[in-house]
Design a protein around this motif. Structure first.
Motif, PDB file in Angstrom:
ATOM      1  N   ASP A 179      22.384   3.176  25.671  1.00  0.00           N
ATOM      2  CA  ASP A 179      21.553   4.335  25.968  1.00  0.00           C
ATOM      3  C   ASP A 179      20.308   4.250  25.099  1.00  0.00           C
ATOM      4  OD1 ASP A 179      20.376   6.742  26.552  1.00  0.00           O
ATOM      5  OD2 ASP A 179      22.094   7.980  26.017  1.00  0.00           O
ATOM      6  N   THR A 180      19.182   3.926  25.733  1.00  0.00           N
ATOM      7  CA  THR A 180      17.884   3.794  25.064  1.00  0.00           C
ATOM      8  C   THR A 180      17.923   2.750  23.946  1.00  0.00           C
ATOM      9  OG1 THR A 180      17.730   6.193  25.428  1.00  0.00           O
ATOM     10  CG2 THR A 180      15.912   5.137  24.253  1.00  0.00           C
ATOM     11  N   PRO A 181      18.163   1.481  24.269  1.00  0.00           N
ATOM     12  CA  PRO A 181      18.173   0.437  23.246  1.00  0.00           C
ATOM     13  C   PRO A 181      16.771   0.182  22.698  1.00  0.00           C
ATOM     14  CG  PRO A 181      18.315  -0.541  25.422  1.00  0.00           C
ATOM     15  CD  PRO A 181      18.418   0.944  25.614  1.00  0.00           C
ATOM     16  N   ARG A 182      16.655   0.155  21.384  1.00  0.00           N
ATOM     17  CA  ARG A 182      15.351  -0.041  20.739  1.00  0.00           C
ATOM     18  C   ARG A 182      15.299  -1.401  20.039  1.00  0.00           C
ATOM     19  NH1 ARG A 182      12.205   4.405  20.902  1.00  0.00           N
ATOM     20  NH2 ARG A 182      13.204   6.369  21.483  1.00  0.00           N
ATOM     21  N   THR A 234      24.771 -16.460  15.738  1.00  0.00           N
ATOM     22  CA  THR A 234      25.482 -16.315  17.009  1.00  0.00           C
ATOM     23  C   THR A 234      25.738 -14.863  17.372  1.00  0.00           C
ATOM     24  OG1 THR A 234      27.619 -16.558  15.893  1.00  0.00           O
ATOM     25  CG2 THR A 234      26.615 -18.552  16.813  1.00  0.00           C
ATOM     26  N   SER A 235      25.023 -13.926  16.749  1.00  0.00           N
ATOM     27  CA  SER A 235      25.207 -12.507  17.039  1.00  0.00           C
ATOM     28  C   SER A 235      23.869 -11.849  17.305  1.00  0.00           C
ATOM     29  CB  SER A 235      25.898 -11.791  15.873  1.00  0.00           C
ATOM     30  OG  SER A 235      27.186 -12.300  15.645  1.00  0.00           O
ATOM     31  N   CYS A 236      23.915 -10.801  18.116  1.00  0.00           N
ATOM     32  CA  CYS A 236      22.714 -10.025  18.412  1.00  0.00           C
ATOM     33  C   CYS A 236      23.026  -8.565  18.100  1.00  0.00           C
ATOM     34  CB  CYS A 236      22.316 -10.187  19.875  1.00  0.00           C
ATOM     35  SG  CYS A 236      20.826  -9.248  20.332  1.00  0.00           S
ATOM     36  N   PHE A 237      22.273  -7.975  17.154  1.00  0.00           N
ATOM     37  CA  PHE A 237      22.437  -6.584  16.751  1.00  0.00           C
ATOM     38  C   PHE A 237      21.384  -5.744  17.474  1.00  0.00           C
ATOM     39  CE2 PHE A 237      24.154  -9.219  13.482  1.00  0.00           C
ATOM     40  CZ  PHE A 237      25.220  -8.522  12.927  1.00  0.00           C
ATOM     41  N   VAL A 238      21.832  -4.707  18.168  1.00  0.00           N
ATOM     42  CA  VAL A 238      20.936  -3.880  18.973  1.00  0.00           C
ATOM     43  C   VAL A 238      21.062  -2.425  18.543  1.00  0.00           C
ATOM     44  CG1 VAL A 238      20.256  -3.176  21.296  1.00  0.00           C
ATOM     45  CG2 VAL A 238      21.245  -5.454  20.921  1.00  0.00           C
ATOM     46  N   ASP A 248      15.230   0.594  14.218  1.00  0.00           N
ATOM     47  CA  ASP A 248      15.107  -0.867  14.235  1.00  0.00           C
ATOM     48  C   ASP A 248      16.137  -1.460  13.298  1.00  0.00           C
ATOM     49  OD1 ASP A 248      14.080  -3.302  15.053  1.00  0.00           O
ATOM     50  OD2 ASP A 248      12.441  -3.313  13.601  1.00  0.00           O
ATOM     51  N   VAL A 249      16.397  -2.757  13.464  1.00  0.00           N
ATOM     52  CA  VAL A 249      17.438  -3.433  12.701  1.00  0.00           C
ATOM     53  C   VAL A 249      16.953  -4.815  12.276  1.00  0.00           C
ATOM     54  CG1 VAL A 249      18.490  -4.298  14.836  1.00  0.00           C
ATOM     55  CG2 VAL A 249      19.872  -4.179  12.759  1.00  0.00           C
ATOM     56  N   ALA A 250      17.400  -5.260  11.112  1.00  0.00           N
ATOM     57  CA  ALA A 250      17.091  -6.600  10.619  1.00  0.00           C
ATOM     58  C   ALA A 250      18.321  -7.161   9.934  1.00  0.00           C
ATOM     59  CB  ALA A 250      15.912  -6.570   9.649  1.00  0.00           C
ATOM     60  N   VAL A 259      15.914 -12.633  23.533  1.00  0.00           N
ATOM     61  CA  VAL A 259      16.572 -11.393  23.915  1.00  0.00           C
ATOM     62  C   VAL A 259      15.556 -10.261  23.824  1.00  0.00           C
ATOM     63  CG1 VAL A 259      18.519  -9.847  23.513  1.00  0.00           C
ATOM     64  CG2 VAL A 259      18.719 -12.283  22.958  1.00  0.00           C
ATOM     65  N   VAL A 260      15.523  -9.404  24.850  1.00  0.00           N
ATOM     66  CA  VAL A 260      14.576  -8.288  24.915  1.00  0.00           C
ATOM     67  C   VAL A 260      15.349  -7.018  25.280  1.00  0.00           C
ATOM     68  CG1 VAL A 260      12.505  -7.361  26.034  1.00  0.00           C
ATOM     69  CG2 VAL A 260      12.747  -9.846  25.714  1.00  0.00           C
ATOM     70  N   SER A 261      15.088  -5.919  24.595  1.00  0.00           N
ATOM     71  CA  SER A 261      15.689  -4.631  24.976  1.00  0.00           C
ATOM     72  C   SER A 261      14.714  -3.880  25.877  1.00  0.00           C
ATOM     73  CB  SER A 261      16.016  -3.795  23.742  1.00  0.00           C
ATOM     74  OG  SER A 261      14.856  -3.500  22.984  1.00  0.00           O
ATOM     75  N   ASP A 262      15.264  -3.206  26.895  1.00  0.00           N
ATOM     76  CA  ASP A 262      14.462  -2.452  27.857  1.00  0.00           C
ATOM     77  C   ASP A 262      14.852  -0.981  27.757  1.00  0.00           C
ATOM     78  OD1 ASP A 262      13.459  -1.201  30.253  1.00  0.00           O
ATOM     79  OD2 ASP A 262      13.242  -3.183  31.146  1.00  0.00           O
TER      80      ASP A 262
END
Length: 319
Positions: free
Chosen positions: A44-47, A54-58, A102-104, A293-296
């Motif tokens: 829900d509303t990924p920013r 090997t991981s993607c944090f959203v 946002d995340v890093a 990878v892109v968030s929409d």
């Protein structure tokens, strides 16, 4: 899953030690991951987003949680696992009043104990988590007025935060202590660190080219304002960005629903993803193993752009 073809690419992109070489003769598969909702596999509303090996944090901002997509092997296809965490001490979702933006990920630790940093716009702090999702505390809210985007320098673990209200970029120690601040000529948007030079790249509202600063906060060259001729006569609205190991830059253009490519000299190269591929409101962008990878925000999903199987130029990492 949807498929498409990347457009007008000629830069060489790479992430996490791999070469990603888009060219006009290479087919790209555009995968869509997730849909709107509150369940484990939904968003829900990924920013903002950030990738480790090997991981993607959203940032799943509507659900007030961080979603972690994992892969058993870097060439194993799409994500093979999904978990979430919030400001509790486990992966269980916990309703809170925070507003993650946002995340890093700090991947500089030799023992693999990575730290995940998340900006909380509502409480005006930076929150820390272990790689496994255990909540570890916050930075002091006395330093930041409006923390938004965040990045980590892989060389020394310095945490870099954009502060929209003060129009500054803050460099902090891993424990939150302030190293220095510098001011940018406008409202800062996205921020990242070049893995090759360790310079800091910042997108600024109203400027259609990323700005570059040394770790000491000194501007390198001048950013061009409103150079719309190279951007199809459409004013770009640059947001989140990432940089590969050769210095090539990938930037989200929210106004025009595009992911743009710039070379190491910040010259516009072409468009990697656009509305023709189904993209609507790109927010976060990062490199993961063999793709982008892109968030929409509008469609509550991720786009995962990978070279086609028949025409791939990925260099397999050592296992």
């Amino acid at each position: 899953m949807e498929q498409g073809r990347a457009q007008n690419e000629s830069a060489e992109l790479g992430g996490n030690g791999h070469d990603f070489r888009p060219c006009q003769s290479v087919n790209f598969t555009v995968h869509r991951v997730g849909k709107q909702g509150t369940k484990l596999q939904e968003l829900d509303t990924p920013r903002g987003l950030a990738c480790s090996d090997t991981s993607c944090f959203v940032v799943d901002s509507g659900n007030k949680r961080i979603k972690v997509y994992g892969r058993r092997g870097v060439m194993s296809g799409l994500f093979s696992s999904c978990q979430t965490f919030s400001v509790s001490n486990s992966y269980w979702d916990f309703p809170t009043s925070w507003s993650p933006q946002d995340v890093a990920v700090d991947s500089s630790s030799a023992d693999g104990d990575h730290v995940v940093y998340v900006t909380d716009l509502k409480e005006k702090v930076v929150r820390k988590f272990s790689h496994s999702g255990v909540y570890c505390g916050v930075f002091s809210d006395q330093m930041l007025r409006s923390p938004s985007n965040i990045a980590v320098d892989p060389l020394n673990g310095a945490v870099i935060v954009t502060d929209r209200e003060s129009r500054q970029v803050a460099l902090c120690k891993p424990d939150g202590g302030l190293i220095r601040r510098f001011t940018v000529p406008g409202v800062p948007r996205g921020v990242t660190v070049s893995p090759k030079t360790h310079n800091i790249l910042v997108t600024v509202e109203g400027v259609s080219q990323p700005a570059v600063y040394t770790p000491e906060g000194q501007a390198i060259g001048e950013s061009q304002e409103h150079e719309n001729d190279v951007l199809d006569h459409k004013a770009a609205d640059l947001g989140d960005l990432c940089v590969d190991e050769e210095g090539n830059i990938i930037v989200a253009d929210r106004r025009n629903s595009r992911i743009l490519l710039f070379d190491p000299q910040r010259q516009f190269v072409g468009t990697l993803l656009s509305r023709k591929d189904g993209l609507r409101d790109p927010c976060g962008v990062d490199l993961l193993c063999d793709g982008v990878v892109v968030s929409d925000l509008e469609q509550h999903c991720l786009f995962y752009v990978r070279p086609g199987v028949a025409n791939t130029s990925i260099t397999k990492p050592s296992q």
